[in-house]
Design an enzyme around this catalytic site. Structure first.
Site, PDB file in Angstrom:
ATOM      1  N   SER A  69      43.197  46.864  42.476  1.00 14.57           N
ATOM      2  CA  SER A  69      42.482  46.392  41.291  1.00 14.57           C
ATOM      3  C   SER A  69      40.973  46.572  41.353  1.00 14.57           C
ATOM      4  CB  SER A  69      42.806  44.918  41.037  1.00 14.57           C
ATOM      5  OG  SER A  69      44.111  44.797  40.510  1.00 14.57           O
ATOM      6  N   LYS A  72      39.335  48.348  38.497  1.00 21.74           N
ATOM      7  CA  LYS A  72      38.862  47.637  37.306  1.00 21.74           C
ATOM      8  C   LYS A  72      37.340  47.559  37.256  1.00 21.74           C
ATOM      9  CE  LYS A  72      42.985  44.755  36.674  1.00 21.74           C
ATOM     10  NZ  LYS A  72      43.822  44.969  37.865  1.00 21.74           N
ATOM     11  N   SER A 308      42.070  39.508  37.130  1.00 23.81           N
ATOM     12  CA  SER A 308      42.622  40.830  37.427  1.00 23.81           C
ATOM     13  C   SER A 308      43.755  41.201  36.468  1.00 23.81           C
ATOM     14  CB  SER A 308      43.118  40.884  38.881  1.00 23.81           C
ATOM     15  OG  SER A 308      43.106  42.215  39.351  1.00 23.81           O
TER      16      SER A 308
END
Length: 466
Positions: A69, A72, A308
């Site tokens: 993640s 991101k 997330s």
């Protein structure tokens, strides 16, 4: 000459102090990388001084690894830079004819504008706005238009879709991040049944409850589509007197899910909806009743980064694609738009392989150098830097760092990442001498396991703030 000599002397002292601090940080972090969670793993890391960009620690910083993640970070930076923190995504409501004297319309149309944070609460606000405009009855059903994005719901790089909430389908018209929850509440005593409930409580969900009281079978929650409804099958066993369990799952049809939620909220406000749901483009002769503007992007970015949220990340990517290349937004156009925006910002992209916006794709690759470059550019940006920093989880306080990196309490803000075989952590830290640092550590294939890798990453940032 004396002034030059004095200036040179001061510069020499500053450089010596900087070198000494860099050596100290280097030694501490090198020790951390010998911990079980990092030892034997593929680890790439970089730490720089936020103000000057001076490199304080580097370990294979140019090596592309799976970021989970931490991908991101790039998605958030690109979206905030392209749209601006105050941008709001618009959901359009229209009707086939003007309101009658009694507040009726024939067909009520809902056109998705790619709002990643359209929730049950937001849909109540939308319904209340329609009520204020005089809507009292819908006679001929709902028309649902999700054509702002393409029809590809799941990224092929993710493999087979699952019912997990983090695998939610991506649509321009979706709500609650394409997910719902199931609560399994054991009875207070033996002889009574367990209580199974779905939130939100919609006729859209057809519940099949096979939960037993007593036994050791694990709880299972599966779902599949039954045409216009979702069949939710709950099984396993619970023990009387135990605490309730909540399981998050994704829907298969985000558009009809959104329609069911809108019907619920309209009914709660006394607005009757008759007729079926239909999918199709908004006809040009329909009359706009409402252009509902959702939460500003700064708040969406916080939901994305603090928790997330994969669905938000992918919707932002497709929104970027639609903005850059026109509707429908797709993963192909969106990833191209992300990379173009990063390039425009001067962000390093060597070694970047980006197949999605969330980091779910196993083939995603990025270097610590790229992540640190993005974080430094954001920090220097008056336009969106404050919003990105505010969106990051705070060590020991909130989001995905609420119970992590306690040794860096309040002194680190960072994006976490974790999938099978991958743990990552990238963000900002304040060192003991007051300097702000930018860091990234990517940890792949730790022989000690994922939890040990997470612990090593936390120790890394804790060592930075000493």
């Amino acid at each position: 000459m004396r002034r030059l000599s004095a200036a040179a002397a001061v510069a020499a002292v500053v450089l010596a102090a900087t070198a000494a601090r860099a050596t100290e940080i280097d030694q501490r972090l090198a020790t951390v990388l010998r911990q079980p969670g990092c030892r034997g793993a593929k680890v790439a890391a970089l730490v720089v001084d936020a103000a000057s960009g001076a490199e304080l620690f580097a370990h294979d910083a140019e090596t592309p690894l799976a970021p989970a993640s931490n991908m991101k970070v790039l998605t958030a930076v690109a979206a905030l830079a392209a749209f601006g923190p105050a941008h709001q995504f618009t959901t359009t409501v229209a009707s086939d004819r003007p309101l009658d004297a009694d507040g009726s319309v024939g067909v009520l149309a809902l056109r998705g504008g790619g709002d990643p944070a359209l929730t049950s609460e937001e849909l109540w606000r939308l319904a209340a706005d329609l009520q204020r405009r005089g809507l009292r009855r819908v006679r001929d059903g709902l028309l649902l238009d999700d054509s702002y994005f393409d029809g590809e719901r799941w990224n092929p790089a993710w493999g087979a879709p699952s019912a997990r909430a983090y695998h939610a389908p991506v649509s321009a018209l979706t709500a609650n991040y394409g997910a719902f929850s199931v609560e399994i509440a054991p009875p207070a005593r033996a002889g009574l049944p367990a209580r199974v409930s779905i939130d939100p409580p919609l006729p859209f969900f057809a519940l099949s409850d096979a939960v037993r009281v007593g036994g050791d079978a694990p709880i299972s929650v599966e779902r599949d589509s039954d045409g216009g409804r979702e069949r939710v099958r709950v099984g396993g066993s619970v023990r009387a007197g135990a605490a309730a369990t909540t399981v998050q799952r994704s829907v298969t049809d985000p558009v009809r899910y959104t329609a069911a939620l809108l019907r619920l909220q309209l009914a709660a406000l006394g607005i009757a909806v008759e007729g079926p749901d239909r999918l199709g483009p908004l006809p040009p002769d329909y009359r706009e009743l409402l252009a509902y503007r959702g939460q500003p992007l700064r708040d969406i970015a916080a939901l994305l980064m603090k928790w997330s949220n994969n669905n938000i990340a992918e919707m932002l990517v497709k929104n970027l694609g639609a903005r850059a290349s026109g509707a429908p937004g797709s993963w192909a156009s969106g990833i191209a738009a992300v990379r173009a925006q990063l390039a425009a910002l001067g962000i390093e992209q060597n070694g970047l392989s980006m197949l999605d916006g969330s980091g779910l794709a196993a083939a995603d690759r990025v270097t610590p150098r790229t992540l640190v470059s993005a974080l430094r550019v954001a920090r220097a940006s008056f336009a969106f830097g404050a919003e990105l920093a505010a969106a990051l989880p705070i060590a020991g306080r909130d989001g995905t760092l609420a119970h992590r990196a306690g040794g860096a309490l309040d002194r680190a803000r960072a994006k976490t990442g974790m999938i099978n075989g991958v743990a990552s952590l990238s963000g900002y830290a304040r060192a003991g001498d007051g300097r702000e640092l930018v860091f990234s550590i990517l940890n792949n294939e730790s022989p000690a396991g994922d939890l040990a890798a997470v612990a090593c990453n936390d120790a890394f940032v804790e060592a930075l703030v000493q």
